[in-house]
Design an enzyme around this catalytic site. Structure first.
Site, PDB file in Angstrom:
ATOM      1  CD  GLU A 281      66.358   7.821 113.282  1.00 30.57           C
ATOM      2  OE1 GLU A 281      65.319   8.401 113.661  1.00 30.57           O
ATOM      3  OE2 GLU A 281      67.490   8.102 113.709  1.00 30.57           O
TER       4      GLU A 281
ATOM      5  CE1 TYR B 297      60.509   7.838 113.262  1.00 31.68           C
ATOM      6  CE2 TYR B 297      62.070   9.542 112.614  1.00 31.68           C
ATOM      7  CZ  TYR B 297      61.805   8.302 113.182  1.00 31.68           C
ATOM      8  OH  TYR B 297      62.837   7.541 113.658  1.00 31.68           O
TER       9      TYR B 297
ATOM     10  CD  GLU C  78      66.395  13.161 113.012  1.00 30.28           C
ATOM     11  OE1 GLU C  78      66.024  13.869 113.952  1.00 30.28           O
ATOM     12  OE2 GLU C  78      65.709  12.215 112.560  1.00 30.28           O
TER      13      GLU C  78
ATOM     14  CG  HIS D 257      71.412   9.488 117.314  1.00 29.62           C
ATOM     15  ND1 HIS D 257      70.984   8.709 116.270  1.00 29.62           N
ATOM     16  CD2 HIS D 257      70.288  10.030 117.821  1.00 29.62           C
ATOM     17  CE1 HIS D 257      69.669   8.751 116.170  1.00 29.62           C
ATOM     18  NE2 HIS D 257      69.207   9.563 117.113  1.00 29.62           N
TER      19      HIS D 257
ATOM     20  CG  ASN E 175      66.669   9.720 110.271  1.00 26.67           C
ATOM     21  OD1 ASN E 175      67.151   8.794 109.611  1.00 26.67           O
ATOM     22  ND2 ASN E 175      67.221  10.179 111.375  1.00 26.67           N
TER      23      ASN E 175
ATOM     24  NE  ARG F  14      71.523   5.764 111.479  1.00 33.62           N
ATOM     25  CZ  ARG F  14      70.745   6.699 112.027  1.00 33.62           C
ATOM     26  NH1 ARG F  14      69.467   6.446 112.281  1.00 33.62           N
ATOM     27  NH2 ARG F  14      71.221   7.884 112.307  1.00 33.62           N
TER      28      ARG F  14
HETATM   29  C1  FCB Z   1      64.414  10.935 115.332  1.00 34.19           C
HETATM   30  C2  FCB Z   1      65.652  10.586 116.127  1.00 34.19           C
HETATM   31  C3  FCB Z   1      65.553   9.277 116.863  1.00 34.19           C
HETATM   32  C4  FCB Z   1      64.181   9.044 117.434  1.00 34.19           C
HETATM   33  C5  FCB Z   1      63.122   9.276 116.390  1.00 34.19           C
HETATM   34  C6  FCB Z   1      61.733   9.024 116.865  1.00 34.19           C
HETATM   35  O1  FCB Z   1      64.341  12.305 115.187  1.00 34.19           O
HETATM   36  O2  FCB Z   1      66.778  10.544 115.288  1.00 34.19           O
HETATM   37  O3  FCB Z   1      66.561   9.248 117.841  1.00 34.19           O
HETATM   38  O4  FCB Z   1      64.008   9.826 118.538  1.00 34.19           O
HETATM   39  O5  FCB Z   1      63.208  10.576 115.904  1.00 34.19           O
END
Ligand code: FCB
Length: 453
Positions: free
Chosen positions: A353, A298, A170, A125, A296, A82
């Protein structure tokens, strides 16, 4: 933790699932002189915006080293890559096409396909050409139409060679962080601007979808959203309400227009002057069917009540990542099972992500990042749990292939599974890349052989 493994019956091990690695244009490409300046070039040049005062002019020099990077991707044993396309490398300020820039992506895609790697493209992006920012950027409705024209150029050039097209990555970041919280380019701090930018980003998505479908009828078309479960700091009613507001404002603000053609009711609680202008017909444009939703993930976020609104409570309890984020894999299962219950039309999902920054060190040409292996192990299990709980998830992309320019954090935060020495541009596979590689190659060896055509 040095190995990655999943239950034998896991869908993640089957041929119905795909694995990939992810990057984005501004974060890795460099070669800034061969494209139009973007809002991130401008932002980086403003003192105090980027933690280490760095910029994206050179980054990972991917434009120079892309063949080596494709080799690395091939060796890892993933199914897919990707990446994003830099708008300003493809469309010049006068509206003409940058043929050399476009050719870069055509060559990249051809090389990926020649190596048996699917290409998954993101059109936006965050690197808006500065020439569009000069006209108001995402506050200007016209930018959404310019985006659809840019999508036409890319769709025409790459067509069905691409497996998935994601319009926007995002929109939360390009709207909230960029126009409302002042953390990302162009660094504005204005609620109305944040809400208006969000609407125009969603409109841009909706306008581009039919264009992409026309030029790539066999590809899948969708969008990438980031999600974070919003938890209350205490059990008090006020904090629980605050967490719910944050969920509506940060998560549902983007998903609900796409799936239900409406903004959350929270919109009514905003001052009238902070509410976005929405033209007749916009919500129908925004809410056309998606082939997939990119997710995405985290971490989770915690909120407390403040003046009838919400305020985030940063985590303090170790272990935290270099970003100061909590490691919270169960949040992925929580948010996706929750959305699956709330939206009957939730499209099939790709995790586009997921990954982590740690303070990696090179010792004798190796990087021992066992904590990152552990992070991947736990999050892959969370994906497995989501699927077992009935969520349709068809793929997972590790963020990121390479250490890169981490936006306002500069080069200080390393998210790569491959280490990049930014002086020599040497790439070193970290222990996490080796562990994932072993897992991916083993998985591939167990899959039924693809029949010869
Ligand atoms: C996301 C982004 C990516 C990267 C990660 C850590 O929000 O899409 O570009 O910065 O965080």
């Amino acid at each position: 933790m040095t190995q990655i493994s999943l239950p034998k019956h896991s869908k993640l091990l089957s041929s119905d699932f795909l694995f990939g690695v992810a990057t984005s244009s501004f974060q890795i490409e460099g070669a800034a002189a061969q494209r139009e300046p973007s809002i991130w070039d401008t932002f980086c040049a403003e003192p105090g915006r980027i933690k280490d005062s760095s910029n994206g002019l050179v980054a990972c020099e991917h434009i120079k080293h892309w063949r080596e990077d494709v080799q690395i991707i091939g060796k890892l044993g993933v199914d897919a890559y990707r990446f994003s396309i830099a708008w300003g490398r493809v469309v010049n300020a006068d509206g003409s096409v940058n043929r050399q820039g476009l050719q870069f992506y055509i060559d990249l895609v051809d090389a990926l396909l020649a190596n048996g790697i699917q290409a998954h493209v993101t059109l936006y992006h965050w690197d808006l050409p500065q020439y569009l920012q000069d006209q108001g950027g995402w506050l200007n409705r016209e930018t959404a139409y310019r985006f659809a024209e840019y999508a036409e150029v890319v769709g025409r050039a790459l067509g069905d060679k691409i497996t998935t097209y994601a319009t926007i990555n995002e929109p939360f970041c390009s709207a909230y962080l960029s126009y409302e919280a002042g953390i990302h380019a162009p660094g504005h701090k204005n609620r109305r601007e944040g809400r208006q930018a969000a609407h125009h980003l969603l409109l841009a998505h909706g306008l581009a979808m039919p264009v992409l479908r026309k030029h790539a009828p066999r590809a899948q078309h969708g969008i990438v959203l980031n999600f974070s479960p919003c938890h209350p700091a205490t059990d008090s009613e006020a904090d629980r309400r605050a967490a719910m507001q944050a969920h509506n404002y940060h998560n549902l603000w983007y998903l609900q227009p796409l799936l239900s053609a409406s903004y959350p009711d929270l919109l009514q609680q905003l001052q009238v002057e902070d509410q976005p202008s929405v033209a007749a017909g916009d919500m129908a444009i925004i809410s056309q069917p998606l082939d997939f939703l990119g997710v995405n993930y985290y971490t989770r976020t915690v909120f407390r009540a403040k003046n009838d609104w919400f305020s985030d409570v940063p985590p303090t309890a170790p272990p935290l990542t270099s970003m100061g984020w909590e490691i919270y894999p169960q949040g992925l299962t929580e948010i996706l099972t929750d959305l699956n219950r709330s939206f009957a039309n939730l499209p099939p999902i790709y995790i586009t992500e997921n990954g982590v920054a740690f303070p990696d060190k090179v010792i004798k040409n190796s990087v021992h990042d066992d904590a990152r292996i552990d992070y991947y192990q736990q999050h892959l299990l969370a994906v497995h749990d989501c699927i077992e709980a009935g969520v349709e998830i068809n793929g997972y992309f590790a963020w990121s292939l390479l250490d890169n320019f981490e936006w306002a954090e500069g080069y200080s935060k390393r998210f790569g599974i491959v280490y990049v020495d930014f002086d020599s541009q040497q790439r070193i596979l970290k222990s996490s890349a080796l562990a994932l590689q072993a897992f991916w190659l083993d998985r591939k060896s167990q899959l039924p052989a693809v029949e010869a055509l």
